[in-house]
Design an enzyme around this catalytic site. Structure first.
Site, PDB file in Angstrom:
ATOM      1  N   THR A  70      23.401  -2.681  55.307  1.00 26.95           N
ATOM      2  CA  THR A  70      24.632  -2.864  56.082  1.00 26.95           C
ATOM      3  C   THR A  70      25.179  -4.266  55.901  1.00 26.95           C
ATOM      4  O   THR A  70      26.382  -4.455  55.715  1.00 26.95           O
ATOM      5  CB  THR A  70      24.363  -2.582  57.570  1.00 26.95           C
ATOM      6  OG1 THR A  70      24.061  -1.188  57.731  1.00 26.95           O
ATOM      7  CG2 THR A  70      25.564  -2.928  58.428  1.00 26.95           C
ATOM      8  N   SER A 194      20.164  -0.360  49.909  1.00 19.05           N
ATOM      9  CA  SER A 194      19.213  -0.651  50.973  1.00 19.05           C
ATOM     10  C   SER A 194      17.836  -0.138  50.598  1.00 19.05           C
ATOM     11  O   SER A 194      17.680   1.041  50.255  1.00 19.05           O
ATOM     12  CB  SER A 194      19.680   0.000  52.276  1.00 19.05           C
ATOM     13  OG  SER A 194      18.863  -0.384  53.355  1.00 19.05           O
ATOM     14  N   CYS A 320      27.258  17.426  68.656  1.00 20.00           N
ATOM     15  CA  CYS A 320      26.491  17.796  69.842  1.00 20.00           C
ATOM     16  C   CYS A 320      25.175  17.031  69.915  1.00 20.00           C
ATOM     17  O   CYS A 320      24.157  17.571  70.317  1.00 20.00           O
ATOM     18  CB  CYS A 320      26.205  19.286  69.849  1.00 20.00           C
ATOM     19  SG  CYS A 320      27.670  20.294  69.732  1.00 20.00           S
TER      20      CYS A 320
END
Length: 460
Positions: A70, A194, A320
């Site tokens: 990131t 990463s 959900c």
């Protein structure tokens, strides 16, 4: 317990473990120092950089180790935008990029920059031509992942890179998911990755910036990593990351063939074993170890918990889940079903027997969750009694609005309509996706006093 979430973080590769332990003994000193221990640490750091650069396909002096993937993305985007500020402040990226790219884009826009988001097709792939159409004279940077984190679809990086080169625009590639399987096609200007995605330790990212790319480091100056990653290098983790990248690359050809066969088995059999399932992502141009499917009438969070109880670790991009009530931005951009979403990503060494057991367990788990929610079971429709119905699903979260729609669609004649009132953001994606799966017509969305009214016409 089978771990099927390598796309989130792969188990530590044995070579990484060995290299990490060795580097803890040999690489604890400051590599910037000239005494013996420092020189030894510098040799380890240089060797790790050379190995990683060879795998990436760049020069060692073009590669920086960062504290995470990131951070590599954030630094790459901010540095490239700052370096090309005189050209303009326009940033281009696809609608299915990793959240690190989207967050960087949001920050850039908040600071007065402009952005263009490139749409994708239903498989999650961008069109190279669509990228070309949004490039402008003031475009400072374009971003494109090599493969999608959620559905595994590979992107046309080489074609987009060529178009960007012709327009004089650098291309940053997020290669986090694909780098362990092979080098990214040439033509890119910046690349981020990463280590924990390929079986290295967490806390190590890579940022490659080609020579000639205008790049201005943002933030306070620092002497380490050419000023592009401030702070003392985590040398043991860096050594382990480079060693494991070389190891997984050596295994990639054979393991790719083996895992692709297992994923093909899942892609083919899940729709046969579980009714009302949509397998998403490109069936051919995809990562070899990843498959994503969505189950109608299923609460995604409950489904993942039940699979965990059955000793399978999987993840989800579903709306959900407990972390968010908004649909996955990837699934939304693709226009596919978001409810009951399951991502299976197999780590290196996954046995065929584990996949077979997963396929044995899944139908029962889905059926139990659907029964708990009162989902409809395949049955002849009820006799038509009215030409239109209204379903009030206000205040109810996915997958309840779709379940309520499915229950009553047979109560209107062919050509009749059902209007679903819902204030759940997921309904905007899931109701059209349900219509596509069930061969009904999605008429569209209309304003309502609360939420929205979604109109569906019965065709079958």
């Amino acid at each position: 317990m089978p771990y099927f979430d390598a796309a989130s973080s792969a188990p530590l590769h044995p070579v990484a473990r060995q290299a990490l332990l060795a580097a803890l003994d040999e690489g604890w000193a400051d590599p910037a120092r000239l005494y013996r221990e420092g020189r030894r640490a510098r040799l380890l750091l240089d060797a790790a950089r050379e190995a990683a650069a060879e795998a990436v396909g760049c020069r060692p002096d073009e590669l920086t180790f960062t504290p995470s993937g990131t951070r590599a993305v954030h630094s790459g985007i901010s540095g490239a935008l700052a370096g090309r500020r005189r050209v303009g402040r326009h940033l281009v990226f696809s609608a299915v990029e990793h959240s690190s790219v989207l967050h960087s884009a949001a920050a850039h826009e908040a600071q007065g920059g402009s952005v263009s988001e490139v749409a994708v097709d239903r498989s999650g792939a961008v069109s190279a031509q669509a990228y070309a159409e949004v490039l402008r004279e003031d475009t400072a940077l374009a971003c494109l992942q090599s493969a999608n984190h959620e559905v595994g679809t590979e992107q046309p990086v080489a074609e987009v890179a060529e178009l960007c080169r012709a327009a004089g625009v650098p291309l940053l590639v997020d290669a986090a998911q694909s780098l362990g399987w092979g080098p990214v096609p040439g033509g890119w200007s910046l690349l981020a990755a990463s280590a924990h995605k390929w079986g290295g330790p967490s806390g190590v990212g890579l940022l490659a910036v080609r020579k000639g790319v205008r790049f201005t480091v943002q933030g306070p100056a620092d002497e380490r990593e050419a000023g592009r990653a401030a702070g003392f290098e985590n040398l043991p983790a860096i050594v382990a990351a480079a060693a494991s990248l070389r190891a997984v690359r050596a295994e990639a050809a054979a393991e790719s063939v083996r895992l692709r066969a297992l994923v093909d088995r899942i892609r083919a059999r899940v729709p046969q074993l579980v009714p009302d399932v949509e397998v998403v992502g490109d069936p051919v141009r995809r990562l070899p170890h990843l498959v994503t499917f969505s189950c109608l009438y299923v609460d995604g969070e409950t489904l993942l918990h039940e699979l965990d109880r059955a000793e399978f670790s999987v993840s989800s991009g579903s709306s959900c889940t407990s972390s968010t009530l908004a649909p996955s931005h990837v699934l939304r951009a693709m226009g596919v079903l978001s409810e009951g979403n399951v991502r299976v990503s197999l780590p290196t060494g996954t046995a065929g027997e584990e996949v077979e057991r997963f396929l044995d367990v899944l139908p029962r788990v889905v059926a139990e969750v659907r029964e708990r929610l009162g989902a409809p079971v395949s049955a002849p429709p009820s006799p038509a009694v009215t030409a239109s119905l209204v379903v009030d699903a206000l205040g109810k979260r996915c997958p309840i609005p779709v379940i309520e729609l499915a229950k009553v669609i047979g109560e209107v004649p062919r050509g009749g309509t059902v209007t679903v009132l819902s204030d759940d953001e997921a309904a905007r994606l899931d109701i059209p996706a349900w219509c596509a799966m069930r061969e009904q017509e999605y008429v569209g969305e209309e304003p309502a006093d609360r939420g929205s009214a979604y109109v569906v016409r019965r065709l079958t």
